[in-house]
Structures are given as C-alpha cells and as structure tokens.
Write an enzyme that holds these catalytic residues in place. Sequence first.
Site, mmCIF file in Angstrom:
data_model
loop_
_atom_site.group_PDB
_atom_site.id
_atom_site.type_symbol
_atom_site.label_atom_id
_atom_site.label_comp_id
_atom_site.label_asym_id
_atom_site.label_seq_id
_atom_site.Cartn_x
_atom_site.Cartn_y
_atom_site.Cartn_z
ATOM 1 N N HIS A 46 0.860 -1.183 0.000
ATOM 2 C CA HIS A 46 0.000 0.000 0.000
ATOM 3 C C HIS A 46 0.897 1.233 0.000
ATOM 4 C CE1 HIS A 46 -3.756 -2.051 1.924
ATOM 5 N NE2 HIS A 46 -3.168 -2.841 1.040
ATOM 6 N N GLU A 48 0.862 4.077 1.725
ATOM 7 C CA GLU A 48 1.284 4.562 3.040
ATOM 8 C C GLU A 48 2.301 3.627 3.683
ATOM 9 O OE1 GLU A 48 -3.217 5.434 2.682
ATOM 10 O OE2 GLU A 48 -1.821 3.851 2.097
ATOM 11 N N CYS A 76 -6.002 2.327 5.541
ATOM 12 C CA CYS A 76 -6.551 1.091 6.095
ATOM 13 C C CYS A 76 -5.922 0.849 7.479
ATOM 14 C CB CYS A 76 -6.260 -0.079 5.161
ATOM 15 S SG CYS A 76 -4.536 -0.636 5.180
ATOM 16 N N CYS A 79 -2.078 0.221 7.421
ATOM 17 C CA CYS A 79 -1.309 1.447 7.197
ATOM 18 C C CYS A 79 -1.417 2.393 8.392
ATOM 19 C CB CYS A 79 -1.776 2.129 5.922
ATOM 20 S SG CYS A 79 -1.393 1.173 4.427
#
Length: 150
Positions: A46, A48, A76, A79
């Site tokens: 992801h 982040e 999420c 993250c």
Amino acid sequence: MRRAFDLAVSAAVKGNHPFGAVLVNNDEVILTAENAVNSANDQTRHAELSLVAEVRRTLPPKILAECAIYASTAPCPMCAYAIWEADIKRIVYGVTYETFARLVTRGAPYITIEEVFKLLKTPAEITGGVLEEEGVRAYNHWPKRTSFPS
C-alpha cells in the site's frame, strides 16, 4: 494533497490500485509512494505502508514526529498502525472511509485511522475529506483486471 492524487493515478496507470501518499516536513515534500500491490505481487505494498517503510530506513525518528503524511484515500488499519508505529501524528487524507465504502467496497465495514489511534491511546491531528471530489476522480483509473481493492 493533489500530489497524493497524482500518485494514485500513476499507480493505476501501472496496473495498481489508485492510492498515493506523500510525507511532508515544513511544507517540503520529503518522500512519495504509490500503491504497488499488483506490480509487486504483494498485498502489503500500500502507498502509506511503502512510504513508512522507506522513511524508517532513511530518516531519524525525531524528524518523523515533525512530519505529516498526506494520503489520497483514508488509510486502512494496516497502514494506520504503520503510521502510528512511525510516530507520525499528523495525517491528512482525501477520500473518506464512507465514500470509499460506498463507491468501491460496496459498503464493507471499515476501521478508521481515528479509531486506531484512539485504541492506541495516542492523540493525533487527523483531517479527512480534503479535496475529496478530486480524489474520487483517481478511481476512474482503477485497473480493470482487479475487482476488489486492497
């Protein structure tokens, strides 16, 4: 915020999910990252999380505590925890959890970064919905070969 949206579109053009993240210190962009879940064949890539992993390798913790992270979409829980672990306490995101759930995950339940930081008993300055309409446009670039985002 617009830089995070640009990164989200860039990720999608490469066949990934449209998410981008930017680390800022004193109004200066220090590092950027984009989602690479599909191109790296790794569900943890992801934007982040990739950004936090890189800054933890390259920047002293004291600097991170002074930084802000800008995410194209609300982070999420994975993250959010990585951001917390990196001691970044200023988080700004574009597309909200509610909008993401309505447009992409068809109402799937979610845990917000606000809830994560509250559970971890850590105050943070969290601002969501910044330029959200612009951020939603990045979803127009969602790769056609994936049916559900991560």
